[in-house]
Design a protein around this motif. Structure first.
Motif, PDB file in Angstrom:
ATOM      1  N   GLN A   1      43.559  35.694  34.359  1.00 54.72           N
ATOM      2  CA  GLN A   1      43.779  36.153  33.081  1.00 54.72           C
ATOM      3  C   GLN A   1      43.041  37.062  32.091  1.00 54.72           C
ATOM      4  O   GLN A   1      43.239  38.105  31.846  1.00 54.72           O
ATOM      5  CB  GLN A   1      44.836  35.471  32.587  1.00 54.72           C
ATOM      6  CG  GLN A   1      46.503  35.511  33.106  1.00 54.72           C
ATOM      7  CD  GLN A   1      47.117  34.307  32.470  1.00 54.72           C
ATOM      8  OE1 GLN A   1      46.525  33.342  31.612  1.00 54.72           O
ATOM      9  NE2 GLN A   1      47.964  34.195  33.251  1.00 54.72           N
ATOM     10  N   GLN A   2      41.949  35.836  31.961  1.00 56.73           N
ATOM     11  CA  GLN A   2      40.736  36.447  30.877  1.00 56.73           C
ATOM     12  C   GLN A   2      40.239  37.445  31.613  1.00 56.73           C
ATOM     13  O   GLN A   2      39.624  38.175  30.676  1.00 56.73           O
ATOM     14  CB  GLN A   2      40.170  35.425  30.410  1.00 56.73           C
ATOM     15  CG  GLN A   2      41.557  34.090  29.313  1.00 56.73           C
ATOM     16  CD  GLN A   2      39.821  33.555  28.593  1.00 56.73           C
ATOM     17  OE1 GLN A   2      39.021  32.999  28.956  1.00 56.73           O
ATOM     18  NE2 GLN A   2      40.741  32.271  28.492  1.00 56.73           N
ATOM     19  N   LEU A   3      39.874  37.250  33.000  1.00 58.65           N
ATOM     20  CA  LEU A   3      38.921  38.323  33.620  1.00 58.65           C
ATOM     21  C   LEU A   3      39.328  39.923  33.412  1.00 58.65           C
ATOM     22  O   LEU A   3      39.045  40.676  33.777  1.00 58.65           O
ATOM     23  CB  LEU A   3      38.561  37.618  34.525  1.00 58.65           C
ATOM     24  CG  LEU A   3      37.804  38.956  35.915  1.00 58.65           C
ATOM     25  CD1 LEU A   3      36.257  38.562  35.317  1.00 58.65           C
ATOM     26  CD2 LEU A   3      37.796  38.014  37.135  1.00 58.65           C
ATOM     27  N   ALA A   4      40.587  39.826  34.224  1.00 62.06           N
ATOM     28  CA  ALA A   4      41.512  41.161  33.880  1.00 62.06           C
ATOM     29  C   ALA A   4      41.428  41.534  33.102  1.00 62.06           C
ATOM     30  O   ALA A   4      41.774  43.314  32.683  1.00 62.06           O
ATOM     31  CB  ALA A   4      42.931  40.542  33.978  1.00 62.06           C
ATOM     32  N   LYS A   5      41.175  41.159  31.629  1.00 65.13           N
ATOM     33  CA  LYS A   5      41.172  41.874  30.106  1.00 65.13           C
ATOM     34  C   LYS A   5      39.161  42.408  29.558  1.00 65.13           C
ATOM     35  O   LYS A   5      39.369  42.686  28.813  1.00 65.13           O
ATOM     36  CB  LYS A   5      41.984  40.918  29.285  1.00 65.13           C
ATOM     37  CG  LYS A   5      43.057  41.176  29.343  1.00 65.13           C
ATOM     38  CD  LYS A   5      44.163  40.158  28.515  1.00 65.13           C
ATOM     39  CE  LYS A   5      46.112  40.490  28.287  1.00 65.13           C
ATOM     40  NZ  LYS A   5      46.361  38.633  27.746  1.00 65.13           N
TER      41      LYS A   5
END
Lengths: 370, 370
Positions: free
Chosen positions: B22-26
């Motif tokens: 989730q953090q990588l996606a942002k």
């Protein structure tokens, strides 16, 4: 990672500068020190070879060596010209608190010179300078690291930048950001007071005698140093703070004494008249005690309301802020991910060695990235 | 800094893995996710183009897309072969706690694949693996970041490495390194106890019900997780710790119950018989109270004597360790430069989001350096 040679210019050899040079001298794979500037003199490795380097541990001896070029003070543009002509990437370490040099950071960065510094001025003055610094770094493909501008070598700015960069939502920042004011209030209003209570004026005088205050204690008591640190933290958090005077700062200089001149006579009169205000400081202390609390001088940032404040507040006796010892600093980061218990960093936030440690650690990171 | 494309392989999509994705996606300028492995299935961007990338936010949908290659579980050598053949630098993010994958880190690193991980196993097992990991990183010109192996996303390892790298002398490290054991003792022996005192067995059962312990609480109570973290801290400080079992670990599993099997029946019997030992835990608590202290489960490292210890100790009521709340962790670094007051870092040291935050922050640093 066979590193390319990196050329280092250092400005300032005061307390932090001297400690930094000692740390630099012991660094494995240290960059090549090619420029060392004091107010009176600049040492330079001779161009165009930029060799030999200036020995960091032994620069005072080197300053008499014929192999090192000597010069008077150089202008910013002369520093830029020298460093950007080096046969490799270059880094300026600014160990001064000079606002003029800080205002020239954009020019250094545009010329591809990276900057490492504990000098708050570039990051806590007009917002336009802050923006210019980071835009210039991007356009010059240069780096800016300034960990020691807030709480010296404690990992405060790097942690806040990590929180922001990984998408956490910082909601509130709160802390004691001045070693001097920490000492004053930890001594004046300790959590568990044994013995006779101290008078505020006596505590200020004691701190001055111990060298814990600036030569003019009003430079600590006016809160401006704390306001500059809050400005930096707020800007990293995304708030566009125009300047450190664009939010409320509670000064501990009684208004009746605000107009005393910034001379040694002014300092002497300030100290002499400070006992007149012991009663009002006692009242603040007792008011807090009645609520089972202690009074502390803190800075706080509420991100949602964009409210930045510097001044006195009351804290529970078992809070991290009340429990501080000596002249320690503390910062609490409240974030969405960390929930109700903040991420806390605490320790010495001033002093030559620990400030220089932040500078040296930043320099290592810059070298790793260049 | 126009970045070269970086290719990312991620193993593990449990609690930490999901939060990381989730953090990588942002992340702005995120690296290209070309491999995502679960125990049952591996998603791969088709070679030789390594394109299209797997969408980090939406990998479950992508797993049905024909443009993504599907495979069963890959061996370490298959992972290495795939990642090292990517048309750019590659990074493995290991979000498992798998000792087998950790033992292959040297092969990844020798092949030039950098590693970012919260998996303690590679860094807290035999000293030979630790040495092999860092020697392999140097020979493969690859990077290893593992901040989240100790106290999750709190800046503990980076701070210790900065202290060591800048030449400070770390003399002592002390702290509460287990969120579970922090909660147990903060609840069992609070500084200011109001109401009736809790029984140790009840506190353990409550913590298990709240999901604060491992499914088998003995995996927390045996102290091995704390010992692994101490091993990592001691090694970064320069001590050659052979393994986490080469120093004393005080287990909170009563010796009478040590031989119960690691089955669900064994867990049930352990829980059922735990109240037999409430008396001895009460005695420890009262002994501390009589000295005006509280009992806590801590790890400590004395650098000069090379003494590493994990177990119960008594702390003053106004100490940082006694004042911990909830399941927070805390570490104190005593160093020559910081003097008598340590550098303290405190906050949540476990949980998917904050562990992933440490992984994502490490990944950002690796990308900046590659």
């Amino acid at each position: 990672m066979a590193p390319n040679p990196i050329y280092l210019g250092v400005v300032g050899v005061g307390g932090v500068g001297t400690a930094f040079l000692q740390q630099l001298a012991k660094l494995p794979n240290a960059p090549s020190l090619v420029l060392l500037a004091r107010s009176s003199q600049t040492l330079l490795s001779p161009a165009p070879s930029y060799s030999p380097a200036i020995p960091a541990a032994d620069w005072q001896t080197a300053s008499t060596a014929p192999s090192i070029t000597k010069s008077g003070a150089l202008s910013s543009s002369e520093l830029i010209s020298y460093l950007s002509s080096a046969p490799g990437r270059s880094v300026l370490v600014d160990n001064t608190s000079d606002p003029k040099l800080a205002s020239a950071y954009p020019e250094f960065l545009k010329a591809g010179i990276s900057i490492v510094t504990p000098n708050k001025k570039g990051f806590s003055s007009d917002l336009s300078l802050w923006k210019d610094i980071f835009a210039s770094a991007a356009s010059g493909k240069a780096l800016v690291y300034h960990e020691s501008t807030v709480m010296a070598g404690l990992p405060v700015l790097s942690t806040l930048r990590d929180l922001v960069a990984t998408g956490d939502e910082v909601t509130r920042i709160e802390g004691v950001f001045s070693g001097t004011l920490s000492f004053l209030f930890n001594t004046f209003a300790p959590v568990s007071s044994s013995g006779s209570p101290a008078k505020w004026s006596d505590v200020v005088i004691k701190a001055k005698e111990l060298g814990y205050t600036e030569p003019d204690p009003r430079d600590d008591l006016n809160g401006m140093d704390v306001a500059r640190k809050l400005t930096i933290l707020a800007r990293i958090s995304g708030l566009e703070i125009q300047s450190p005077s664009s939010f409320p700062i509670e000064s501990l200089i009684p208004s009746e004494l605000a107009s005393l001149p910034a001379t040694s006579a002014g300092v002497a009169e300030f100290i002499a008249r400070l006992p007149e205000f012991d009663g009002s400081m006692d009242a603040l202390k007792e008011q807090a005690e009645k609520a089972g609390k202690v009074v502390r001088y803190v800075g706080s940032i509420d991100i949602a309301t964009k409210e930045v404040k510097v001044g006195l507040q009351q804290f529970d006796n078992d809070s991290a802020i009340a429990g501080l010892k000596g002249s320690d600093n503390v910062v609490s980061f409240y974030t969405k991910r960390y929930g109700s218990n903040p991420l806390i960093i605490q320790g010495a936030g001033a002093g030559g060695d620990v400030t220089a440690m932040g500078v040296t650690a930043d320099l290592i990171k810059v070298i790793e990235r260049l």
